[in-house]
Design a protein around this motif. Structure first.
Motif, PDB file in Angstrom:
ATOM      1  N   PRO A  89       0.993  -1.198  -0.009  1.00 47.74           N
ATOM      2  CA  PRO A  89       0.127  -0.042   0.102  1.00 47.74           C
ATOM      3  C   PRO A  89       0.872   1.083  -0.140  1.00 47.74           C
ATOM      4  N   PRO A  90       0.199   2.268  -0.464  1.00 51.99           N
ATOM      5  CA  PRO A  90       0.887   3.556  -0.303  1.00 51.99           C
ATOM      6  C   PRO A  90       1.665   3.945   1.209  1.00 51.99           C
ATOM      7  N   THR A  91       2.843   4.248   0.981  1.00 52.39           N
ATOM      8  CA  THR A  91       3.717   4.374   2.211  1.00 52.39           C
ATOM      9  C   THR A  91       4.541   5.710   2.287  1.00 52.39           C
ATOM     10  N   ALA A  92       4.381   6.354   3.223  1.00 44.96           N
ATOM     11  CA  ALA A  92       5.230   7.594   3.538  1.00 44.96           C
ATOM     12  C   ALA A  92       6.517   6.982   3.794  1.00 44.96           C
ATOM     13  N   SER A  93       7.755   7.975   3.488  1.00 48.15           N
ATOM     14  CA  SER A  93       8.885   7.462   3.788  1.00 48.15           C
ATOM     15  C   SER A  93       9.828   8.828   4.264  1.00 48.15           C
ATOM     16  N   SER A  94      10.951   8.406   4.479  1.00 46.72           N
ATOM     17  CA  SER A  94      12.007   9.455   5.105  1.00 46.72           C
ATOM     18  C   SER A  94      12.071  10.383   3.843  1.00 46.72           C
ATOM     19  N   ALA A  95      12.064  10.309   2.712  1.00 51.48           N
ATOM     20  CA  ALA A  95      12.131  11.147   1.549  1.00 51.48           C
ATOM     21  C   ALA A  95      11.288  12.155   1.839  1.00 51.48           C
ATOM     22  N   HIS A  96      10.153  11.751   2.271  1.00 57.77           N
ATOM     23  CA  HIS A  96       8.873  12.884   2.512  1.00 57.77           C
ATOM     24  C   HIS A  96       9.215  13.747   3.685  1.00 57.77           C
ATOM     25  N   ILE A  97      10.038  13.189   4.688  1.00 57.67           N
ATOM     26  CA  ILE A  97      10.229  14.193   5.798  1.00 57.67           C
ATOM     27  C   ILE A  97      11.384  15.255   5.274  1.00 57.67           C
ATOM     28  N   TRP A  98      12.339  14.889   4.353  1.00 49.88           N
ATOM     29  CA  TRP A  98      13.199  15.727   3.795  1.00 49.88           C
ATOM     30  C   TRP A  98      12.405  16.888   3.044  1.00 49.88           C
ATOM     31  N   ALA A  99      11.557  16.166   1.971  1.00 50.16           N
ATOM     32  CA  ALA A  99      11.114  17.232   1.034  1.00 50.16           C
ATOM     33  C   ALA A  99      10.029  18.125   1.872  1.00 50.16           C
ATOM     34  N   GLY A 100       9.517  17.599   2.950  1.00 48.99           N
ATOM     35  CA  GLY A 100       8.323  18.578   3.353  1.00 48.99           C
ATOM     36  C   GLY A 100       9.213  19.505   4.284  1.00 48.99           C
ATOM     37  N   THR A 101      10.300  19.456   4.828  1.00 53.64           N
ATOM     38  CA  THR A 101      11.205  20.309   5.544  1.00 53.64           C
ATOM     39  C   THR A 101      11.688  21.402   4.550  1.00 53.64           C
ATOM     40  N   ALA A 102      11.973  20.763   3.440  1.00 57.33           N
ATOM     41  CA  ALA A 102      12.522  21.784   2.332  1.00 57.33           C
ATOM     42  C   ALA A 102      11.590  22.833   2.113  1.00 57.33           C
ATOM     43  N   ILE A 103      10.387  22.303   1.693  1.00 55.75           N
ATOM     44  CA  ILE A 103       9.013  22.908   1.377  1.00 55.75           C
ATOM     45  C   ILE A 103       8.913  23.961   2.108  1.00 55.75           C
ATOM     46  N   THR A 104       8.656  23.601   3.398  1.00 52.85           N
ATOM     47  CA  THR A 104       8.531  24.361   4.559  1.00 52.85           C
ATOM     48  C   THR A 104       9.286  25.588   4.714  1.00 52.85           C
ATOM     49  N   LEU A 105      10.580  25.121   4.750  1.00 54.91           N
ATOM     50  CA  LEU A 105      11.692  26.318   5.009  1.00 54.91           C
ATOM     51  C   LEU A 105      11.624  27.175   3.755  1.00 54.91           C
ATOM     52  N   ALA A 106      11.373  26.903   2.567  1.00 56.50           N
ATOM     53  CA  ALA A 106      11.552  27.616   1.423  1.00 56.50           C
ATOM     54  C   ALA A 106      10.192  28.614   1.359  1.00 56.50           C
ATOM     55  N   VAL A 107       9.253  28.148   1.758  1.00 59.65           N
ATOM     56  CA  VAL A 107       7.912  28.922   1.509  1.00 59.65           C
ATOM     57  C   VAL A 107       8.030  29.664   2.726  1.00 59.65           C
ATOM     58  N   GLY A 108       8.423  29.316   4.039  1.00 63.58           N
ATOM     59  CA  GLY A 108       8.574  30.048   5.138  1.00 63.58           C
ATOM     60  C   GLY A 108       9.447  31.517   4.999  1.00 63.58           C
ATOM     61  N   LEU A 109      10.487  31.112   4.358  1.00 65.83           N
ATOM     62  CA  LEU A 109      11.317  32.322   4.342  1.00 65.83           C
ATOM     63  C   LEU A 109      10.949  33.360   2.974  1.00 65.83           C
ATOM     64  N   TYR A 110      10.051  32.732   1.947  1.00 65.65           N
ATOM     65  CA  TYR A 110       9.497  33.642   0.994  1.00 65.65           C
ATOM     66  C   TYR A 110       8.415  34.348   1.801  1.00 65.65           C
ATOM     67  N   MET A 111       7.513  33.779   2.750  1.00 66.90           N
ATOM     68  CA  MET A 111       6.654  34.375   3.427  1.00 66.90           C
ATOM     69  C   MET A 111       7.237  35.566   4.435  1.00 66.90           C
ATOM     70  N   ALA A 112       8.328  35.346   5.042  1.00 62.89           N
ATOM     71  CA  ALA A 112       8.874  36.267   5.883  1.00 62.89           C
ATOM     72  C   ALA A 112       9.267  37.685   5.316  1.00 62.89           C
ATOM     73  N   SER A 113       9.507  37.332   3.829  1.00 63.75           N
ATOM     74  CA  SER A 113       9.988  38.566   2.940  1.00 63.75           C
ATOM     75  C   SER A 113       8.830  39.238   2.403  1.00 63.75           C
ATOM     76  N   GLN A 114       7.806  38.633   1.922  1.00 68.21           N
ATOM     77  CA  GLN A 114       6.502  39.112   1.262  1.00 68.21           C
ATOM     78  C   GLN A 114       5.379  38.914   1.914  1.00 68.21           C
ATOM     79  N   GLY A 115       5.357  38.872   3.067  1.00 69.56           N
ATOM     80  CA  GLY A 115       4.036  38.482   3.843  1.00 69.56           C
ATOM     81  C   GLY A 115       3.035  37.345   3.387  1.00 69.56           C
ATOM     82  N   PRO A 116       1.869  37.176   4.204  1.00 70.98           N
ATOM     83  CA  PRO A 116       1.007  36.006   3.680  1.00 70.98           C
ATOM     84  C   PRO A 116       0.248  36.301   2.631  1.00 70.98           C
TER      85      PRO A 116
END
Length: 152
Positions: free
Chosen positions: A92-119
């Motif tokens: 069955p579909p399974t989440a892996s450690s790659a998802h942890i890394w991808a989620g962290t990278a997406i969250t950090l990148a978007v968080g930095l963008y939001m810090a500079s541009q606002g929500p």
């Protein structure tokens, strides 16, 4: 080694919850490209349109980032697609450690963008999606670690 059937059901529920979180997060990140990412001179730009404009005018107009920044923005929806494909690489579909890394990278990148541009709606969707992808990866890894080699 005897495993209780109640333990197996809990692990299956955790694995399913992790997979659902990753899948929903990937959809939110992909959909965020169609939402408003920035407002310029009273005009709202979606993520895809913003990337196109930066790519077209980048480096030619003062105050606009270089053209490669527009191309880099497409890594966001591509990473969502990669997370979706990685989710369904096993049955069955399974989440892996790659998802942890991808989620962290997406969250950090978007968080930095939001810090500079606002929500704006687009970055908020992408941020929530990144958090769901990372959390789903953590839940999926916990269920996998708890099940050990005998459950797979």
């Amino acid at each position: 080694m005897k495993i209780d059937s109640g333990e197996i059901r809990i692990r299956d529920k955790q694995r399913t919850a992790g997979a659902v979180a990753v899948g929903l997060g990937a959809v939110l990140v992909a959909v965020s490209g169609f939402a408003v990412w920035v407002e310029v001179f009273g005009s709202e730009l979606t993520g895809f349109r913003l990337a196109e404009l930066i790519g077209d005018f980048g480096g030619d107009v003062e105050g606009v980032p270089p053209a490669w920044v527009g191309a880099v923005w497409y890594l966001l929806p591509l990473s969502a697609g990669g997370c979706w494909l990685a989710l369904f690489r096993h049955k069955p579909p399974t989440a892996s450690s790659a998802h942890i890394w991808a989620g962290t990278a997406i969250t950090l990148a978007v968080g930095l963008y939001m810090a500079s541009q606002g929500p704006q709606p687009g970055p908020v969707l992408a941020l929530v999606g990144g958090l769901l992808i990372g959390t789903g990866g953590i839940v999926g890894q916990r269920s996998r670690a708890a099940s050990g080699p005998t459950d797979r």
